[in-house]
Design an enzyme around this catalytic site. Structure first.
Site, PDB file in Angstrom:
ATOM      1  N   HIS A 117     -26.508 -16.164 -16.574  1.00 41.71           N
ATOM      2  CA  HIS A 117     -26.796 -16.613 -18.780  1.00 41.71           C
ATOM      3  C   HIS A 117     -26.169 -17.718 -18.680  1.00 41.71           C
ATOM      4  CE1 HIS A 117     -28.113 -16.329 -21.595  1.00 41.71           C
ATOM      5  NE2 HIS A 117     -27.664 -15.236 -22.609  1.00 41.71           N
TER       6      HIS A 117
ATOM      7  N   ASP B 205     -31.556 -19.372 -19.700  1.00 41.75           N
ATOM      8  CA  ASP B 205     -31.351 -18.478 -21.158  1.00 41.75           C
ATOM      9  C   ASP B 205     -32.353 -17.158 -21.159  1.00 41.75           C
ATOM     10  OD1 ASP B 205     -29.381 -20.657 -22.615  1.00 41.75           O
ATOM     11  OD2 ASP B 205     -31.647 -21.644 -22.930  1.00 41.75           O
TER      12      ASP B 205
END
Length: 416
Positions: free
Chosen positions: A388, A392
């Protein structure tokens, strides 16, 4: 008698130390020149070290699991002639050791091959006894509990595994098996975490410790894809049989140019993300020693048949212990599949320093609506885990949707 010290040579570029995976000899054994003496592991490659001299083993460097520095004593051997002890230069020692070291044979980890073992082969025509059969201690213990004579069990490979015992129980070959009236309790077992299993533990812990994972799962209708795969296999000739994986790899490679952030590596210490133009796809492969990840180089340039052949070649090399170090490194994205055991959904752990890993799950047949009609369909969930810090959620979901479009309209896979 004189003492010869065999030092651990440089067995890999940039390697400072290696782990003792197993010994083929013990103190007091006589060894001949070029006889295997130890299995050493660096990263994910196991190397079999051979004795450069003949003599009696006087001292070993440590127990399996110990780390030995390059250039440190591995084994001391008593030799008959003083001239054999003359120490070569460091370069000569390394060069000679590299000549006498070969990839370790599959099955040495966790098997009965070791000090005092009679060896893996008997000449044809000799009757096998239970002591001559190759099997791990766990398999032997289970066979003993079940009253099975291992000499009567047919092995599918080079030594008897639990699956061979299962087949023996299922089909009842031989006369040595006496079924137990009830399931017996298994004894407790303490297993040292060494070799490849320790490397896996360290890598997985580092991945979860450093990478903030998130996972996304999408359902894909592979009815048309499975029908096309069956047709391709019916006309494959002498080409390898297609599984789902080569078709999925083609879809991944066609979708990745629009999502370069997924085919990447993140150097978090330098704060640099490298996005790769070529797809070097890691294929997570289960072996007896543990999980290995051989790499398909330039997967984007291969057709489905070439991919099928390369998957088979790399899997065989990994499982037999013959995979080269360059075949086990350099991946930019990893694909992990449990095949028929794929479950409903998975949350795979990223192969650090990559930023994504993809896992297809089991194909199931379920009723679905097509307009107002209910028809059977073959459905498969596709899982992806991402870093992450780099990827995204929107990008991951969009990528999987692009892959889904290709798989649900399989003719698109063959468009240039």
């Amino acid at each position: 008698m004189a003492l010869f010290t065999f030092k651990l040579p440089d067995i890999g570029e940039g390697i400072a130390e290696a782990e003792i995976v197993g010994w083929h000899v013990k103190v007091g054994d006589r060894v001949e020149e070029d006889q295997p003496i130890a299995d050493m592991m660096t990263d994910k490659a196991t190397v079999e070290m051979e004795s450069p001299v003949a003599g009696i083993v006087a001292r070993l460097a440590g127990e399996p699991g110990a780390m030995i520095a390059i250039g440190a004593m591995l084994v001391e051997i008593e030799v008959e002639r003083e001239s054999e002890v003359a120490a070569p230069s460091e370069e000569e020692s390394i060069e000679e050791a590299e000549k006498t070291s070969v990839p370790a044979k599959a099955g040495t980890q966790g098997s009965d091959v070791g000090p005092g073992h009679p060896g893996p082969l008997l000449s044809q025509g000799h009757k096998l006894t239970e002591q001559h059969v190759l099997a791990s201690p766990a398999v032997r213990a289970r066979a003993k509990e079940l009253g099975i004579d291992l000499a009567q069990v047919k092995a599918a490979g080079d030594h008897i595994r639990h699956a061979d015992l299962d087949a023996f129980l299922l089909y009842g070959q031989g006369q040595g098996y006496r079924p137990a009236a009830r399931a017996a309790a298994r004894p407790d077992e303490t297993v040292r975490v060494i070799g490849l299993r320790r490397r896996i533990a360290e890598n997985m812990a580092a991945s979860k410790r450093h990478i903030p994972h998130f996972s996304y799962v999408e359902e894909i209708d592979v009815t048309a894809l499975e029908a096309m795969r069956a047709q391709l296999n019916d006309h494959r000739g002498d080409r390898p049989k297609l599984t789902m994986l080569p078709l999925l790899i083609v879809a991944l490679c066609k979708a990745l140019p629009d999502f370069p952030m997924l085919n990447a590596r993140y150097d978090d210490e330098a704060g640099v993300v490298t996005r790769f133009g070529a797809v070097h796809l890691g294929i997570a492969t289960q072996t007896e020693a543990g999980l290995m990840v051989p790499v398909i180089r330039d997967a984007q340039d291969r057709n489905v048949w070439q991919l099928a052949g390369e998957i088979r070649r790399l899997a065989d090399a990994a499982r037999s212990g013959k995979a080269k170090s360059e075949e086990l490194s350099g991946s930019t994205l990893t694909l992990t599949s449990l095949g028929a055991l794929g479950g409903i959904a998975t949350t795979p752990v990223i192969n650090r320093p990559e930023v994504a890993i993809i896992g297809p799950n089991r194909i199931v047949e379920r009723p679905v609506f097509r307009g107002k009609e209910v028809v059977p369909a073959k459905l498969m969930n596709l899982s992806i885990s991402c870093d992450h810090r780099v990827v995204d959620g929107w990008d991951a979901a969009s990528f999987v949707h692009a892959v889904r479009t290709l798989l649900e309209t399989p003719v698109l896979l063959f468009e240039s």
